[in-house]
Motif scaffolding. Structure first.
Motif, PDB file in Angstrom:
ATOM      1  N   PHE A  60      26.575  37.021  41.977  1.00  0.00           N
ATOM      2  CA  PHE A  60      27.326  37.611  40.872  1.00  0.00           C
ATOM      3  C   PHE A  60      26.344  37.969  39.754  1.00  0.00           C
ATOM      4  CE2 PHE A  60      29.838  36.580  36.869  1.00  0.00           C
ATOM      5  CZ  PHE A  60      30.412  37.838  36.798  1.00  0.00           C
ATOM      6  N   CYS A  65      29.002  43.294  35.138  1.00  0.00           N
ATOM      7  CA  CYS A  65      30.446  43.073  35.221  1.00  0.00           C
ATOM      8  C   CYS A  65      31.158  43.738  34.052  1.00  0.00           C
ATOM      9  CB  CYS A  65      30.733  41.565  35.221  1.00  0.00           C
ATOM     10  SG  CYS A  65      32.485  41.183  35.102  1.00  0.00           S
ATOM     11  N   ILE A  66      32.248  44.466  34.345  1.00  0.00           N
ATOM     12  CA  ILE A  66      33.011  45.108  33.277  1.00  0.00           C
ATOM     13  C   ILE A  66      34.296  44.346  32.992  1.00  0.00           C
ATOM     14  CG2 ILE A  66      32.044  47.411  33.675  1.00  0.00           C
ATOM     15  CD1 ILE A  66      34.834  47.986  35.101  1.00  0.00           C
ATOM     16  N   GLY A  67      34.471  43.238  33.681  1.00  0.00           N
ATOM     17  CA  GLY A  67      35.622  42.380  33.399  1.00  0.00           C
ATOM     18  C   GLY A  67      36.958  42.920  33.867  1.00  0.00           C
ATOM     19  N   CYS A  68      36.963  43.720  34.906  1.00  0.00           N
ATOM     20  CA  CYS A  68      38.222  44.338  35.339  1.00  0.00           C
ATOM     21  C   CYS A  68      39.165  43.316  35.973  1.00  0.00           C
ATOM     22  CB  CYS A  68      37.966  45.477  36.310  1.00  0.00           C
ATOM     23  SG  CYS A  68      37.321  44.920  37.899  1.00  0.00           S
ATOM     24  N   GLY A  69      38.616  42.199  36.436  1.00  0.00           N
ATOM     25  CA  GLY A  69      39.473  41.152  36.989  1.00  0.00           C
ATOM     26  C   GLY A  69      39.831  41.327  38.454  1.00  0.00           C
ATOM     27  N   ASN A  70      39.361  42.371  39.099  1.00  0.00           N
ATOM     28  CA  ASN A  70      39.690  42.583  40.518  1.00  0.00           C
ATOM     29  C   ASN A  70      39.280  41.395  41.377  1.00  0.00           C
ATOM     30  OD1 ASN A  70      40.517  45.052  39.717  1.00  0.00           O
ATOM     31  ND2 ASN A  70      39.028  46.246  40.889  1.00  0.00           N
ATOM     32  N   CYS A  71      38.116  40.849  41.090  1.00  0.00           N
ATOM     33  CA  CYS A  71      37.629  39.743  41.915  1.00  0.00           C
ATOM     34  C   CYS A  71      38.533  38.525  41.764  1.00  0.00           C
ATOM     35  CB  CYS A  71      36.188  39.405  41.547  1.00  0.00           C
ATOM     36  SG  CYS A  71      35.961  39.075  39.797  1.00  0.00           S
ATOM     37  N   ILE A  88      34.163  36.653  32.844  1.00  0.00           N
ATOM     38  CA  ILE A  88      34.373  36.349  34.257  1.00  0.00           C
ATOM     39  C   ILE A  88      33.326  35.325  34.684  1.00  0.00           C
ATOM     40  CG2 ILE A  88      34.318  37.323  36.592  1.00  0.00           C
ATOM     41  CD1 ILE A  88      36.698  38.344  34.984  1.00  0.00           C
ATOM     42  N   ALA A 104      36.121  44.513  46.323  1.00  0.00           N
ATOM     43  CA  ALA A 104      37.021  44.877  45.228  1.00  0.00           C
ATOM     44  C   ALA A 104      36.279  45.255  43.950  1.00  0.00           C
ATOM     45  CB  ALA A 104      37.965  43.705  44.933  1.00  0.00           C
ATOM     46  N   CYS A 105      35.019  44.896  43.873  1.00  0.00           N
ATOM     47  CA  CYS A 105      34.300  45.112  42.608  1.00  0.00           C
ATOM     48  C   CYS A 105      33.849  46.558  42.477  1.00  0.00           C
ATOM     49  CB  CYS A 105      33.090  44.176  42.539  1.00  0.00           C
ATOM     50  SG  CYS A 105      32.103  44.471  41.062  1.00  0.00           S
ATOM     51  N   PRO A 106      34.227  47.237  41.385  1.00  0.00           N
ATOM     52  CA  PRO A 106      33.851  48.643  41.254  1.00  0.00           C
ATOM     53  C   PRO A 106      32.411  48.835  40.777  1.00  0.00           C
ATOM     54  CG  PRO A 106      35.142  47.987  39.355  1.00  0.00           C
ATOM     55  CD  PRO A 106      35.087  46.792  40.277  1.00  0.00           C
ATOM     56  N   SER A 107      31.810  47.792  40.218  1.00  0.00           N
ATOM     57  CA  SER A 107      30.579  48.046  39.479  1.00  0.00           C
ATOM     58  C   SER A 107      29.343  47.387  40.085  1.00  0.00           C
ATOM     59  CB  SER A 107      30.751  47.584  38.031  1.00  0.00           C
ATOM     60  OG  SER A 107      30.936  46.184  38.026  1.00  0.00           O
ATOM     61  N   ALA A 109      28.768  44.423  40.583  1.00  0.00           N
ATOM     62  CA  ALA A 109      28.409  43.162  39.937  1.00  0.00           C
ATOM     63  C   ALA A 109      28.423  42.055  40.976  1.00  0.00           C
ATOM     64  CB  ALA A 109      29.384  42.850  38.821  1.00  0.00           C
ATOM     65  N   ARG A 110      29.047  42.323  42.101  1.00  0.00           N
ATOM     66  CA  ARG A 110      29.040  41.341  43.187  1.00  0.00           C
ATOM     67  C   ARG A 110      28.382  41.965  44.405  1.00  0.00           C
ATOM     68  NH1 ARG A 110      32.337  36.813  42.480  1.00  0.00           N
ATOM     69  NH2 ARG A 110      32.989  36.793  40.308  1.00  0.00           N
TER      70      ARG A 110
HETATM   71  S1  SF4 Z   1      35.476  42.833  40.144  1.00  0.00           S
HETATM   72 FE1  SF4 Z   1      33.366  43.063  39.486  1.00  0.00          FE
HETATM   73  S2  SF4 Z   1      33.501  44.098  37.539  1.00  0.00           S
HETATM   74 FE2  SF4 Z   1      35.544  43.342  37.991  1.00  0.00          FE
HETATM   75  S3  SF4 Z   1      35.600  41.373  36.968  1.00  0.00           S
HETATM   76 FE3  SF4 Z   1      34.965  40.971  39.033  1.00  0.00          FE
HETATM   77  S4  SF4 Z   1      32.731  41.019  38.979  1.00  0.00           S
HETATM   78 FE4  SF4 Z   1      33.466  41.918  37.097  1.00  0.00          FE
END
Ligand code: SF4
Ligand code: SF4
Lengths: 312, 800
Positions: A60, A65-71, A88, A104-107, A109-110
């Motif tokens: 991670f 991370c943009i904090g979208c919460g998908n994860c 997050i 699921a992560c768009p950016s 970050a994972r």
């Molecule tokens: S899915 Fe990716 S960008 Fe969205 S909160 Fe989780 S780590 Fe951050």
């Protein structure tokens, strides 16, 4: 057309955590590096911590991370927690590395380190830079982790590349029984052999294993006439002293063939990766050996009669 | 560098660039005096007056002489091309953030007077008049007279305020005849033209102007002869007196007749080159195949021991420094498109002879050495590489790049350039003799009347934005070619593709309309008799260079901008909206309209950035889309024929326009935020080519480079640690050879130094794609923590 992989057996698969193109420090010419996951040693200074563990691992990177919460929404283990406002977080202990969150992560970050790939799939990637290998007399280098730990895959991949007229190299710790080393590296044109320390106990302390088998393999590869380059990581507190360098250089000079040596100065660039993988670096933030010291060491090796350069 | 050239070099930038009114005053005075005479004769007389009366100087220690303005690095003005902006911007010249100039207080009134006397009479006014009176009324109406564009899609900005430039003189002719020889040739041709024949009247007038101009050029050389003698008479140093005597002798010889020695030849080339700039105001005046046309002189002098290699090298260095003294004042709009005081004085080395043999010689190597050593921004040295280029020459180019650091020499591929010229109907012998003009344009020295700027540029990304909005440009509100559908209603990627192509077809026609208006304005108002005399065929045909026409080769440049953005945007739409349907067209349209605002804005942007393929990663799914999209334009412009003959020659070069251009383009489906810069030249978008240099190289090579006779540019940033040492150089050379083998056209390198790394540390957003190699793995520099960046900075310094 590349030659077919043997039809009888199912194609072996390997766990690959990176394929890097345009590498110029890991064997002759322009090369593609295939990083295989899993290593029998655990060196304190390891620059590729994502390659140590034999299983796929999720990391991670909070900066992206943009904090979208998908994860958080997809994680079946409650290992991804928090919200945009609260931030997050990633509870490594609960994570089963299922990689749902990576999907699921768009950016990005994972990131998932470790993907099952067939010899054919990896070869397809390698093949992309063939025009560059041809011009520069480069090829493919297997690295890791430790290619010996995935011996069937490594052996098949090397063989397949060699059959398709690619120059092949391996980067290895040399930690395996002789039979495995021999068979796995059968088709390797050159072996970049990690030579870390001369003293078994110190080796044990800093890598988790003594060096008896390693040095034995080194000698036997040498006797078998295999082309090699000795790769010496220069690590403060481990081997970065004149005395230790002299002992190692003398050992190298005593080998049957003249192998050249690359002195690779320690750096702490991997610290971020350690953190993002939830791992702890055993040698956090040491200073790199200063250039003058590296020059000094280089002269020690040269004086012992070994052709030596700083860097790969 | 010798101690002399080191001092000359250090003096080069000691003063801030100043504005020098001398040329403008003399030119304007002459213009008033000659009212009523034929235009081309007036131009020649004005030039003659300037050359006769302008300040001449010989700097302490100089060996190659001849100045542009009254001080080095100062700028002469050319009010006959455009003037009113000089009055409007005069108070900001000094303060502007880029390319500032000093206007002395005592010159303000003088400048205002000059501007006043040219109001309504400049090239720019003629361009505007031509556009207004030739375009259909409804289109002339939408032509933005401030921004010089049509709905921000087609931009006619490039050659409206300045001279045309962009030629390589026939230096061989100048060397073998001298200015008096050229005047003589014009006299003989003129005498042979029967004055009773209707077709000869204009030719005889033109040749009269040529004679005036060439005589003035010869006299200009004599002024330096006299000046050198004067200075010698006053000189107290024996050594310098001897040098000044030599300068006098050399100037005398080249004024009158053919050059005999290497030194005379250099001086002759400098005069020719300088004078063409004093006359024409063009930038991108280029030096052609310097190592070829000067080699016979060099070889003979070395053989006869008239000069040593070191002396020759010092002279070449003096010449380089002279080119760096030339400068140009542009209006603010043009400046933003060309920042950093560029003159684009390109000089080509290597390549092949007209017989197809390798052309590298010792002078080629010597020029590389001078370039690497002096580390100047001019001349822009480039090298032609072909399969038979000796490895040691390519390696020397690589080493020069590493020493220079700032991208010289750029490298061009003969195997793509020559077919490109053959495609235009140029015969093999001439095609093999090509050289670079300006940034990347291919020209046959002396024979190509390339009209590089007249064609303007297309903003490919803006046109996509318009397509996605049903034909309306959101920033102007103007809809010229309405679409029934927009992003929220396109059914498929093909649907979108068809709409985009319709827009392409609609907007393409503005290019010939505007380019012809600009081209005719040059022929109508600013012929260049001296420059014409120095080109091949123009004295014989009796027609000015600005009119184009055979037997010279002509092409009019048309630039396509933001190619990588367009490819990435189309690929993202295809994959995420139409195939995977992760984002609906309606949502994307809304999200882009709010510049990725709203609850899902950033998430959508990240998906566009990370879930769709990007040009520069050797991924066919986007690379081939990019290629195809560029080809829609390339194919489209082929239908048109420019007024000066020849063809419209496409190019993928953007200079620095990608920054200002981005400012008027909204958020786009490649994840680019509104106002952010677009991609440069043919390069991948900054920060998106993350699969290694070879992958970027392969992507760029997939474009059809041989369709772009005005060149494609590929900027590559490489950390010096990747190519240091002899082994590293060989890999660097192999990278270049492979790109060329794959069909690439040009590549240039920024080999970043510790300085750059420091800057990247301070402004990470400017260097998102800076890759540093650390023994076992690579990392993005800006992703590293500060302490480690510090370590790397320290190490890099040592390694260099
Ligand atoms: S899915 Fe990716 S960008 Fe969205 S909160 Fe989780 S780590 Fe951050
Ligand atoms: S890898 Fe699986 S278990 Fe681990 S955080 Fe991601 S979704 Fe949760």
């Amino acid at each position: 057309m590349p030659k077919k992989i043997s039809e009888e057996q199912p194609e072996p698969k390997g766990l690959v955590f990176n394929i890097e193109r345009f590498c110029v420090h890991d064997g002759p010419g322009i090369r593609t590096l295939v990083f295989l996951k899993g290593c029998p040693l655990s060196c304190w200074w390891c620059a590729n911590p994502e390659g140590m563990n034999v299983r796929p691992q999720v990391a991670f990177f909070p900066d992206r991370c943009i904090g979208c919460g998908n994860c958080v929404n997809v994680c079946p283990e409650n290992a991804a927690l928090g919200s945009q406002e609260a931030g997050i977080s990633y509870v490594i202990e609960r994570c089963r590395h299922c990689a749902e969150c990576v999907e699921a992560c768009p950016s990005r970050a994972r990131i998932l380190y470790g993907k099952q790939m067939s010899v054919g799939e990896v070869f397809e990637e390698i093949e992309k830079d063939r025009p560059f290998y041809r011009r520069s007399h480069g090829g493919v280098t297997l690295s890791g982790g430790e290619p010996l730990l995935q011996k069937i895959f490594s052996r098949s991949l090397l063989k397949h590349c060699a059959e398709n007229n690619l120059h092949t190299a391996v980067e290895t710790s040399g930690q395996a029984d002789w039979e495995t080393v021999c068979r796995t590296f059968e088709s390797a044109d050159i072996i970049l052999f990690d030579f870390k320390h001369i003293h078994p106990l110190k080796h044990l302390k800093f890598t988790g294993s003594n060096n008896l088998q390693i040095l034995d393999n080194l000698r036997r590869l040498d006797e078998a006439g295999r082309p090699m380059i000795l790769r010496v990581p220069v690590i403060p507190e481990f081997n970065a002293s004149g005395e230790e360098m002299v002992a190692m250089a003398q050992f190298a000079a005593g080998l049957k063939q003249a192998h050249s040596c690359h002195l690779l100065p320690y750096h702490a660039f991997a610290d971020v990766k350690y953190r993002c993988l939830g791992m702890r670096s055993r040698l956090p933030s040491l200073e790199s050996p200063p250039n003058e010291l590296m020059e000094e060491f280089k002269n020690i090796w040269i004086d012992a009669g070994v052709e030596t350069q700083i860097g790969g | 560098m010798t101690s002399r050239t080191e001092r000359l070099r250090s003096r080069l930038y000691r003063n801030p660039p100043e504005i020098c009114l001398e040329r403008a005053r003399l030119y304007t005075d002459s213009w008033i005096e000659t009212e009523g005479r034929p235009l081309v004769v007036r131009r020649a007389m004005a030039l003659a007056k300037v050359l006769k009366e302008m300040t001449t100087y010989i700097e302490e220690e100089e060996l190659v002489v001849g100045n542009h303005a009254s001080r080095a690095f100062s700028v002469p003005l050319f009010p006959e091309f455009s003037a009113s902006w000089m009055a409007d911007e005069m108070d900001s010249f000094k303060e502007r953030p880029q390319d500032a100039f000093v206007l002395r207080d005592e010159d303000r009134d003088g400048l205002l007077q000059i501007v006043e006397s040219w109001r309504g009479k400049t090239h720019f006014d003629r361009v505007m008049g031509n556009i207004e009176h030739s375009l259909p009324a409804e289109l002339a109406e939408v032509f933005d007279k401030e921004g010089l564009h049509i709905n921000q899609v087609y931009h006619a900005v490039i050659s409206t305020t300045d001279g045309d430039g962009h030629v390589i003189l026939d230096f061989e002719q100048v060397l073998s005849l001298g200015f008096e020889g050229l005047a003589q040739k014009a006299r003989e041709t003129r005498q042979s033209l029967d004055p009773t024949l209707a077709q000869n009247i204009r030719k005889r007038i033109f040749l009269k102007a040529v004679i005036i101009a060439c005589d003035a050029a010869a006299d200009f050389g004599r002024r330096y002869e006299a000046l050198a003698r004067n200075l010698a008479a006053q000189c107290t140093s024996e050594e310098r007196r001897k040098e000044l005597d030599d300068i006098a002798l050399v100037c005398n010889r080249v004024a009158a007749g053919p050059a005999e020695t290497f030194r005379e030849a250099l001086q002759s080339v400098w005069f020719a080159f300088l004078l063409s700039q004093i006359e024409s105001n063009g930038h991108s005046m280029s030096l052609g195949r310097f190592d070829q046309y000067l080699y016979p002189y060099y070889e003979r002098d070395i053989e006869d021991q008239r000069i040593t290699r070191e002396e020759a090298r010092e002279l070449v260095e003096c010449f380089w420094i002279k080119t760096a003294e030339l400068n140009k004042l542009r209006n603010w709009r043009s400046t933003r498109f060309k920042t950093g005081y560029p003159m684009f004085q390109t000089l080509t080395l290597g390549g092949q002879t007209i017989e197809g043999l390798d052309a590298v010689n010792d002078l080629s190597h010597l020029c590389l050495e001078a370039t690497a050593d002096l580390k100047l921004i001019a001349p822009t040295v480039v090298a032609r590489i072909h399969p038979g280029t000796p490895e040691d020459f390519l390696l020397a180019c690589c080493r020069a790049n590493l020493t220079h650091g700032g991208g010289l020499p750029g490298l061009f591929n003969d195997q793509t350039a020559i077919p490109c010229l053959l495609n235009m109907g140029i015969p093999m012998e001439d095609a093999r003799n090509w050289a670079v003009v300006g940034c990347a344009e291919m020209a046959v020295p002396g024979k190509s009347c390339s009209m590089t700027g007249g064609g303007g540029y297309f903003s490919l990304l803006k046109l996509l934005e318009i397509t996605l909005n049903g034909g309306t440009n959101p920033s102007t509100g103007i809809c010229l070619c309405p679409e029934k559908k927009d992003l929220s209603t396109f059914q498929s990627y093909e649907d979108l593709g068809r709409a985009y192509q319709r827009q392409v077809d609609y907007y393409l026609k503005f290019m010939p309309m505007c380019a012809n208006a600009v081209s005719s304005a040059y022929a109508e108002g600013t012929p260049t008799p001296l420059l014409s005399a120095m080109m091949t065929h123009r004295i014989e045909t009796g027609v000015d260079h600005s009119e184009g026409g055979g037997p010279n080769y002509n092409d009019t440049q048309v630039q396509f901008h933001n190619t990588a953005n367009l490819g990435n945007a189309l690929a993202a739409l295809k994959k995420l909206v139409f195939e995977e349907k992760l984002i609906s067209g309606t949502e994307l349209k809304d999200v882009m309209a709010s510049n990725f605002g709203g609850p899902r804005g950033e998430e959508v942007r990240q998906m566009l950035l990370n879930r769709a393929p990007k040009f520069g990663n050797d991924d066919d799914t986007v690379d081939l889309i990019t290629r195809q999209a560029v080809n829609w334009f390339v194919k489209g412009v082929k239908k048109f024929k420019p007024i000066r003959g020849g063809v419209y020659g496409p190019t993928l070069q953007t200079l620095t326009s990608n920054v200002p251009e981005g400012e008027f383009i909204g958020a786009t489906p490649d994840g680019r935020r509104a106002g952010e810069p677009t991609s440069d030249n043919a390069s991948p978008t900054a920060g998106t080519d993350l699969s290694g240099i070879t992958a970027a190289v392969k992507s760029v090579a997939k474009l059809e480079h041989e369709q772009h006779p005005n060149g494609t540019l590929f900027n590559l940033k490489i950390h010096p640690s990747m190519i240091e040492g002899e082994g590293g150089m060989a890999k660097f050379a192999a990278l270049i050879r492979t790109f060329f083998e794959l069909g690439g056209m040009q590549m240039q390198f920024t080999l970043v130094s510790a300085e750059t790394l420091k800057e990247a540390q301070a402004f990470p957003e400017r260097h998102p794609d800076l890759v540093v190699k650390v023994a076992g793995y690579s990392a993005l520099f800006t992703m590293l923590e500060r302490t480690f960046q510090d370590q790397l900075i320290a190490r890099t310094e040592h390694r260099l």
